[in-house]
Scaffold this motif. Structure first.
Motif, PDB file in Angstrom:
ATOM      1  N   ASN A   1       8.814   6.328  -3.466  1.00 35.00           N
ATOM      2  CA  ASN A   1       8.213   5.706  -4.646  1.00 35.00           C
ATOM      3  C   ASN A   1       6.760   5.323  -4.385  1.00 35.00           C
ATOM      4  OD1 ASN A   1      10.571   5.948  -6.103  1.00 35.00           O
ATOM      5  ND2 ASN A   1      11.246   3.864  -5.698  1.00 35.00           N
ATOM      6  N   MET A   2       6.481   4.827  -3.185  1.00 38.64           N
ATOM      7  CA  MET A   2       5.104   4.479  -2.812  1.00 38.64           C
ATOM      8  C   MET A   2       4.222   5.721  -2.815  1.00 38.64           C
ATOM      9  SD  MET A   2       5.782   1.820   0.292  1.00 38.64           S
ATOM     10  CE  MET A   2       6.252   0.123   0.009  1.00 38.64           C
ATOM     11  N   HIS A   3       4.763   6.814  -2.302  1.00 38.36           N
ATOM     12  CA  HIS A   3       4.040   8.092  -2.280  1.00 38.36           C
ATOM     13  C   HIS A   3       3.719   8.555  -3.700  1.00 38.36           C
ATOM     14  CE1 HIS A   3       3.222  12.346  -1.836  1.00 38.36           C
ATOM     15  NE2 HIS A   3       4.332  12.618  -2.509  1.00 38.36           N
ATOM     16  N   GLU A   4       4.722   8.530  -4.566  1.00 35.24           N
ATOM     17  CA  GLU A   4       4.521   8.980  -5.946  1.00 35.24           C
ATOM     18  C   GLU A   4       3.535   8.085  -6.690  1.00 35.24           C
ATOM     19  OE1 GLU A   4       8.487   9.152  -7.507  1.00 35.24           O
ATOM     20  OE2 GLU A   4       8.932  11.011  -6.437  1.00 35.24           O
TER      21      GLU A   4
ATOM     22  N   ARG B   1       3.044  10.676   5.674  1.00 31.03           N
ATOM     23  CA  ARG B   1       2.460  10.434   6.999  1.00 31.03           C
ATOM     24  C   ARG B   1       1.437   9.298   6.932  1.00 31.03           C
ATOM     25  NH1 ARG B   1       3.347   9.570  11.454  1.00 31.03           N
ATOM     26  NH2 ARG B   1       4.686  11.355  11.520  1.00 31.03           N
ATOM     27  N   GLU B   2       0.553   9.318   5.916  1.00 23.50           N
ATOM     28  CA  GLU B   2      -0.451   8.272   5.792  1.00 23.50           C
ATOM     29  C   GLU B   2       0.191   6.919   5.519  1.00 23.50           C
ATOM     30  OE1 GLU B   2      -4.700   7.308   3.614  1.00 23.50           O
ATOM     31  OE2 GLU B   2      -3.640   9.153   3.102  1.00 23.50           O
ATOM     32  N   LEU B   3       1.217   6.890   4.684  1.00 16.21           N
ATOM     33  CA  LEU B   3       1.923   5.634   4.413  1.00 16.21           C
ATOM     34  C   LEU B   3       2.544   5.086   5.704  1.00 16.21           C
ATOM     35  CD1 LEU B   3       3.675   6.614   1.059  1.00 16.21           C
ATOM     36  CD2 LEU B   3       1.770   5.024   1.327  1.00 16.21           C
ATOM     37  N   ARG B   4       3.176   5.974   6.467  1.00 13.24           N
ATOM     38  CA  ARG B   4       3.792   5.534   7.730  1.00 13.24           C
ATOM     39  C   ARG B   4       2.728   5.065   8.722  1.00 13.24           C
ATOM     40  NH1 ARG B   4       6.988   9.887  10.144  1.00 13.24           N
ATOM     41  NH2 ARG B   4       7.617   8.272  11.597  1.00 13.24           N
TER      42      ARG B   4
ATOM     43  N   ALA C   1      13.711   4.695   2.685  1.00 13.33           N
ATOM     44  CA  ALA C   1      13.187   6.040   2.400  1.00 13.33           C
ATOM     45  C   ALA C   1      12.894   6.181   0.912  1.00 13.33           C
ATOM     46  CB  ALA C   1      14.188   7.095   2.854  1.00 13.33           C
ATOM     47  N   GLU C   2      13.768   5.635   0.075  1.00 10.63           N
ATOM     48  CA  GLU C   2      13.553   5.707  -1.368  1.00 10.63           C
ATOM     49  C   GLU C   2      12.284   4.968  -1.779  1.00 10.63           C
ATOM     50  OE1 GLU C   2      15.781   4.494  -5.551  1.00 10.63           O
ATOM     51  OE2 GLU C   2      16.708   3.966  -3.649  1.00 10.63           O
ATOM     52  N   MET C   3      12.069   3.793  -1.194  1.00 13.76           N
ATOM     53  CA  MET C   3      10.864   3.039  -1.522  1.00 13.76           C
ATOM     54  C   MET C   3       9.619   3.764  -1.013  1.00 13.76           C
ATOM     55  SD  MET C   3       9.753  -0.913  -0.878  1.00 13.76           S
ATOM     56  CE  MET C   3      11.171  -1.503  -1.720  1.00 13.76           C
TER      57      MET C   3
ATOM     58  N   ALA D   1      25.789  -0.262   8.435  1.00  7.75           N
ATOM     59  CA  ALA D   1      24.368   0.091   8.369  1.00  7.75           C
ATOM     60  C   ALA D   1      23.824   0.357   9.763  1.00  7.75           C
ATOM     61  CB  ALA D   1      23.589  -1.032   7.710  1.00  7.75           C
ATOM     62  N   ARG D   2      22.970   1.362   9.837  1.00 14.31           N
ATOM     63  CA  ARG D   2      22.307   1.656  11.111  1.00 14.31           C
ATOM     64  C   ARG D   2      21.193   0.663  11.326  1.00 14.31           C
ATOM     65  NH1 ARG D   2      20.611   7.718  10.339  1.00 14.31           N
ATOM     66  NH2 ARG D   2      18.707   6.553  10.268  1.00 14.31           N
ATOM     67  N   PRO D   3      21.009   0.178  12.552  1.00 16.01           N
ATOM     68  CA  PRO D   3      19.877  -0.716  12.814  1.00 16.01           C
ATOM     69  C   PRO D   3      18.568   0.038  12.628  1.00 16.01           C
ATOM     70  CG  PRO D   3      20.979  -0.116  14.860  1.00 16.01           C
ATOM     71  CD  PRO D   3      21.788   0.465  13.733  1.00 16.01           C
ATOM     72  N   ASN D   4      17.608  -0.608  12.027  1.00 18.09           N
ATOM     73  CA  ASN D   4      16.338   0.059  11.769  1.00 18.09           C
ATOM     74  C   ASN D   4      15.408  -0.136  12.954  1.00 18.09           C
ATOM     75  OD1 ASN D   4      13.800   0.916  10.896  1.00 18.09           O
ATOM     76  ND2 ASN D   4      14.430   0.608   8.790  1.00 18.09           N
ATOM     77  N   ARG D   5      15.054   0.964  13.578  1.00 23.69           N
ATOM     78  CA  ARG D   5      14.203   0.913  14.765  1.00 23.69           C
ATOM     79  C   ARG D   5      12.750   0.634  14.433  1.00 23.69           C
ATOM     80  NH1 ARG D   5      16.362   6.417  17.144  1.00 23.69           N
ATOM     81  NH2 ARG D   5      16.180   6.794  14.946  1.00 23.69           N
TER      82      ARG D   5
END
Length: 85
Positions: free
Chosen positions: A62-65, A72-75, A57-59, A2-6
């Motif tokens: 799902n949050m967007h939908e 962008r607003e969620l981020r 990214a999947e979640m 797994a890549r470390p999440n920045r």
């Protein structure tokens, strides 16, 4: 491997405003209702809230939908203001 999440390391990162905003649009208006709406367990929401897990990214999709808020607003709500990720 797994890549470390920045995003978890960003000083501005705080998932709580995002989760609180999403809770305002789900039935039950609590972490349990949010977890059910996103198809995850309350434990996952708790881990995200306490910065022990990131928002996949999947979640995020799902949050967007679920909410109709842009990615962008969620981020922005979680303090992730990076242009590229």
């Amino acid at each position: 491997m797994a890549r470390p999440n920045r995003v978890l390391k960003l000083e501005s990162y705080d998932p709580n405003p995002l989760l609180d905003r999403l809770i305002s649009v789900v039935p039950g208006q609590n972490d349990i209702g949010l977890a059910a709406a996103l198809g995850v367990t309350k434990s996952i929401i708790s881990k995200i809230r306490n910065k022990h897990a990131d928002i996949s990214a999947e979640m995020l999709l799902n949050m967007h939908e679920m909410s109709g808020l842009s990615i962008r607003e969620l981020r922005n709500l979680m303090g992730d203001t990076r242009r590229l990720f």
